[in-house]
Design an enzyme around this catalytic site. Structure first.
Site, PDB file in Angstrom:
ATOM      1  N   CYS A   1       4.596  22.788  49.124  1.00 15.83           N
ATOM      2  CA  CYS A   1       4.298  22.707  47.691  1.00 15.83           C
ATOM      3  C   CYS A   1       5.454  22.185  46.864  1.00 15.83           C
ATOM      4  CB  CYS A   1       3.902  24.088  47.172  1.00 15.83           C
ATOM      5  SG  CYS A   1       2.865  25.044  48.280  1.00 15.83           S
TER       6      CYS A   1
ATOM      7  N   ASP B   1       3.038  31.643  48.378  1.00 13.44           N
ATOM      8  CA  ASP B   1       1.901  32.547  48.548  1.00 13.44           C
ATOM      9  C   ASP B   1       1.248  32.357  49.916  1.00 13.44           C
ATOM     10  OD1 ASP B   1       2.551  32.873  45.898  1.00 13.44           O
ATOM     11  OD2 ASP B   1       0.481  32.944  45.204  1.00 13.44           O
TER      12      ASP B   1
ATOM     13  N   CYS C   1       4.463  25.433  43.733  1.00 10.06           N
ATOM     14  CA  CYS C   1       3.604  26.555  44.131  1.00 10.06           C
ATOM     15  C   CYS C   1       3.342  27.477  42.941  1.00 10.06           C
ATOM     16  CB  CYS C   1       4.249  27.323  45.274  1.00 10.06           C
ATOM     17  SG  CYS C   1       3.163  28.557  46.040  1.00 10.06           S
ATOM     18  N   ASP C   2       2.322  28.302  43.105  1.00  8.51           N
ATOM     19  CA  ASP C   2       1.626  28.994  42.027  1.00  8.51           C
ATOM     20  C   ASP C   2       2.498  29.569  40.917  1.00  8.51           C
ATOM     21  OD1 ASP C   2      -0.309  28.442  43.846  1.00  8.51           O
ATOM     22  OD2 ASP C   2      -0.971  30.496  44.143  1.00  8.51           O
ATOM     23  N   LYS C   3       3.420  30.449  41.233  1.00 10.64           N
ATOM     24  CA  LYS C   3       4.119  31.201  40.182  1.00 10.64           C
ATOM     25  C   LYS C   3       5.171  30.382  39.471  1.00 10.64           C
ATOM     26  CE  LYS C   3       1.424  34.234  41.695  1.00 10.64           C
ATOM     27  NZ  LYS C   3       0.921  33.357  42.760  1.00 10.64           N
TER      28      LYS C   3
ATOM     29  N   CYS D   1      -1.366  23.498  47.576  1.00  6.75           N
ATOM     30  CA  CYS D   1      -2.668  23.676  48.214  1.00  6.75           C
ATOM     31  C   CYS D   1      -3.754  22.894  47.472  1.00  6.75           C
ATOM     32  CB  CYS D   1      -3.027  25.155  48.271  1.00  6.75           C
ATOM     33  SG  CYS D   1      -1.843  26.128  49.218  1.00  6.75           S
TER      34      CYS D   1
ATOM     35  N   GLU E   1      -2.119  39.179  46.582  1.00 11.19           N
ATOM     36  CA  GLU E   1      -3.424  38.531  46.683  1.00 11.19           C
ATOM     37  C   GLU E   1      -4.086  38.946  47.993  1.00 11.19           C
ATOM     38  OE1 GLU E   1      -2.314  34.482  44.182  1.00 11.19           O
ATOM     39  OE2 GLU E   1      -2.560  34.381  46.352  1.00 11.19           O
TER      40      GLU E   1
ATOM     41  N   SER F   1      -6.377  35.213  45.684  1.00 17.25           N
ATOM     42  CA  SER F   1      -5.906  33.841  45.751  1.00 17.25           C
ATOM     43  C   SER F   1      -6.903  32.936  45.050  1.00 17.25           C
ATOM     44  CB  SER F   1      -5.760  33.419  47.211  1.00 17.25           C
ATOM     45  OG  SER F   1      -5.641  32.019  47.313  1.00 17.25           O
TER      46      SER F   1
END
Length: 551
Positions: free
Chosen positions: A46, A78, A119-121, A191, A441, A467
Site C-alpha cells: 500500500c 491492516d 493504507c487505511d489509517k 487493497c 477489524e 474491514s
C-alpha cells in the site's frame, strides 16, 4: 513566511547552520519551507511506492518556488496484521500518524504541507494533522493496487481471506489457495476494492482536501507521478492564496463526503474516520447525519467487496468526478463546496469524462439501490448506535440465537471448527476502542463465514470494526462497548438478537429488568495492557460513536 521565525535574522545562525548541513543553500532558505509528510514503509504494498511519489511532489514544489523537506511517520498494515494481536495497533496508529505529523510541522515551523497516504489509517491520520495545523495543505493518496488474476478472473486480497474459509470447509484445495495467494497482490498500491483505503480516498476527494481525480489514479499508473508533481505545485498556490483546510472542510464538505461513501457502497470505517475529521475541523457531525445522507443517496457504484468491480475499474470509468456528476444531477451534493484545486465540486464534476460503455457507475435513473450503503441502528443492544453496511443487502432482517465470544480468536476458531450454524448471531465483544484496545477489524471471521457458505445466513455483531472488504449481515461499532459496561457485555449464549435494518433496530430480546440485573452484576475486566501506548490509548479513547478519538 511562518518559517522565517527559524531561518531569518542574526540569532538564527545556528539553525541555518544545521539546515545547511542537510544540503540547503541560500536560495533554498529564501523560499517557503514545505513539509512533505510521508507514510512510506516497506512492510506492505500500500505504501511501498510513496518514496517515488514524494520525489515527484518535491519536484513540483521546487518548480513552483518552494523548498520541500520530507519526513516520515509510521503505518500499520491492516491486511498483514488482521486476525492477530498486531491488528489492535491499526486504529491506534491513526492517532500516532496525526500526532507525529503535527509535531514535526509545528516543531520546524513549516509554511505548508503535502501529506502522502496509502493504507487505511494513514488517510484520516494525515488529514487530521492538516486540520489541526490549518496550514495550506494537500493530501495525496498513493493509489490502488491493480487486481490480480486467478483462474481467469480479477481477484483482490478479499478473495484470499475468503479462500481461507473455503479451504477449511473443503471447498477449495490448499494448492489453489497457494496459487491465489501468489497472484492476489501483483505490485504496489492499496487493497483494490472499495475497501477502507479507497473509501477514504473517494471521501477526501469529495471533502475537497485532495485534488479531484488524483487519488483514484492507480499506484503504478505513470499519470500518478504527474499528479504528485501537481500536488507540489498546487500547495504553493494554496500558500499564496492563504487557503487552508478548515476553510474547505465545512459542514457541506462533510455531507458531500458521506454521500460519496454511501453512493459507492464504501466501508463502515468511513463513519469512524469522518467523525474524527469533523472533530478536528470543529464541525458538528453525528451518526444520524450518516443515516440521513445515506437514506437520500442512491447506490451507484458496483464495487467489490459486494459488487463486481475494483478501484482501478472505477478510475477508468470516470472516477469520483463521474460519481459527483451523477449525484449533482439530482441535487445530492453541495456543488458550491470548495476544493484545494480552487474549483468547486460542481466545477470539478463538469470535468468528468465517462468511458464509453462503462458499467461501474450506474445512471442516476437506474441505481443499484435507491438508498446508500450505510445504515445506523440503535436499540437495546446499541443505545449509542452501531453501523451496518447494507450494500448488496437491502431490506436486511435477521433474528437468531447468540453465539458469544470475548475475543476475535475464539470466534475464528469456532468458525473453522464448523461450530457456527445457519441462523446464528455471532457476538464478538471486548474488541472495542477501549476493550481491545484498538478496535480490531473482524475480516478473518467474516471472510471465513463467507468462505464456509454462511455469509448470507449468519449475522455478526461486534463492538469492534469491520474491514472494508467485509460483506454480509454485519453490525459493527456497537456502542457503548463491552469494556464500558454496554449491553453487549450482558449477552448470553442462546439469547435472541434481532437485527432489523428497515426498523433501524438492534435489540437484545430480553426484558429491561433482566438486562439491568445482568449489567448490575457486571464487573469490568482487567486492562489487557498495563503499560505503553496501548494502555494510554485505552484510558483516553472515546466511544466509537464519537469516532474513537482521544480525549
Amino acid at each position: 513566511m511562518r518559517s522565517d521565525a527559524i531561518k531569518k535574522g542574526m540569532d538564527r545562525a545556528p539553525a541555518r547552520a544545521m539546515l545547511r548541513g542537510t544540503g540547503l543553500t541560500d536560495s533554498d532558505l529564501e523560499r517557503p519551507l514545505v513539509a512533505v509528510a510521508n507514510t512510506w514503509t516497506e512492510v506492505m504494498p500500500c505504501n511501498i511506492h510513496l518514496r517515488r511519489l514524494a520525489e515527484a511532489v518535491k519536484t513540483g514544489v521546487r518548480q513552483a518556488g518552494g523548498t520541500p523537506i520530507e519526513f516520515n511517520t509510521i503505518s500499520v498494515s491492516d491486511g498483514i496484521s488482521m486476525g492477530t494481536e498486531g491488528m489492535k495497533c491499526s486504529l491506534v496508529s491513526r492517532e500516532v500518524v496525526a500526532d507525529s505529523i503535527e509535531l514535526a510541522v509545528r516543531g520546524h515551523l513549516f509554511d505548508a504541507v503535502v501529506a502522502l497516504s496509502g493504507c487505511d489509517k494513514t488517510i484520516p491520520g494525515t488529514v487530521m494533522a492538516c486540520l489541526r495545523l490549518d496550514l495550506p495543505s494537500v493530501m495525496l493518496y498513493g493509489g490502488s493496487i491493480e487486481p490480480g488474476r486467478f483462474q481467469g478472473r480479477d481477484v483482490t486480497i478479499q478473495d484470499v481471506f475468503e479462500a481461507v474459509g473455503a479451504c477449511a470447509a473443503g471447498r477449495m484445495s490448499e494448492k489453489d489457495l497457494l496459487e491465489l495467494e501468489r497472484q492476489a497482490c501483483p505490485g504496489p498500491g492499496a487493497c483494490g476494492g472499495q475497501f477502507t483505503a479507497n473509501t477514504m480516498s473517494a471521501a477526501t476527494e469529495l471533502l475537497g482536501i485532495s485534488p479531484m481525480g488524483s487519488n483514484s489514479i492507480p499506484a503504478m499508473d505513470p499519470a500518478k507521478d504527474e499528479a504528485a508533481r501537481e500536488a507540489g505545485r498546487l500547495v504553493m498556490r494554496l500558500l499564496k492564496e492563504g487557503l487552508t483546510p478548515r476553510k474547505i472542510l465545512t459542514r457541506q464538505a462533510f455531507e458531500n463526503g458521506i454521500a460519496g461513501i454511501a453512493a459507492t457502497g464504501g466501508s463502515t470505517n468511513g463513519v469512524l474516520h469522518l467523525l474524527a475529521l469533523a472533530r478536528e475541523a470543529g464541525v458538528p457531525l453525528s451518526l444520524e447525519d450518516f443515516d440521513r445522507v445515506s437514506q437520500r443517496t442512491p447506490l451507484l457504484a458496483d464495487m467489490k467487496p459486494w459488487g463486481r468491480f475494483t478501484a482501478p475499474d472505477l478510475h477508468k470509468a470516470g472516477g469520483i468526478r463521474l460519481v459527483a456528476q451523477r449525484l449533482l444531477a439530482r441535487g445530492l451534493l453541495a456543488g458550491e463546496a470548495l476544493t484545494v484545486s480552487g474549483r468547486t465540486i460542481a466545477e470539478e464534476a463538469r470535468l468528468a469524462q465517462e468511458a464509453s460503455g462503462q458499467q461501474v457507475v450506474r445512471p442516476i435513473e437506474n441505481p443499484l439501490a435507491p438508498t446508500g450503503g450505510l445504515v445506523i441502528l440503535r436499540g437495546s443492544l446499541a443505545p449509542e448506535g452501531c453501523v451496518v453496511k447494507v450494500a448488496g443487502h437491502q431490506g436486511m432482517r435477521h433474528r437468531g440465537p447468540a453465539r458469544v465470544f470475548d475475543c476475535e480468536e475464539e470466534a475464528f476458531a469456532a468458525v473453522k471448527a464448523k461450530k457456527i450454524l445457519a441462523g446464528d448471531v455471532v457476538v464478538i465483544r471486548y474488541e472495542g476502542p477501549k476493550g481491545g484496545p484498538g478496535m480490531r477489524e473482524m475480516l478473518g471471521v467474516t471472510a471465513a463465514l463467507v468462505g464456509e457458505g454462511l455469509g448470507e445466513s449468519v449475522a455478526l455483531v461486534t463492538d469492534g470494526r469491520f474491514s472494508g472488504a467485509t460483506h454480509g449481515i454485519m453490525a459493527g461499532h456497537v456502542a457503548p462497548e463491552a469494556a464500558s459496561g454496554g449491553p453487549i457485555a450482558a449477552v448470553r449464549a442462546g439469547d435472541s438478537i434481532l437485527l432489523d435494518v428497515q426498523g433501524r433496530r438492534l435489540d437484545l430480546e430480553i426484558s429491561e429488568q433482566e438486562l439491568a440485573a445482568r449489567l448490575g452484576r457486571w464487573k469490568p475486566p482487567a486492562p489487557r495492557y498495563q503499560t505503553g501506548v496501548m494502555a494510554r490509548y485505552a484510558k483516553l479513547v472515546r466511544s466509537a460513536s464519537e469516532g474513537a478519538v482521544l480525549d
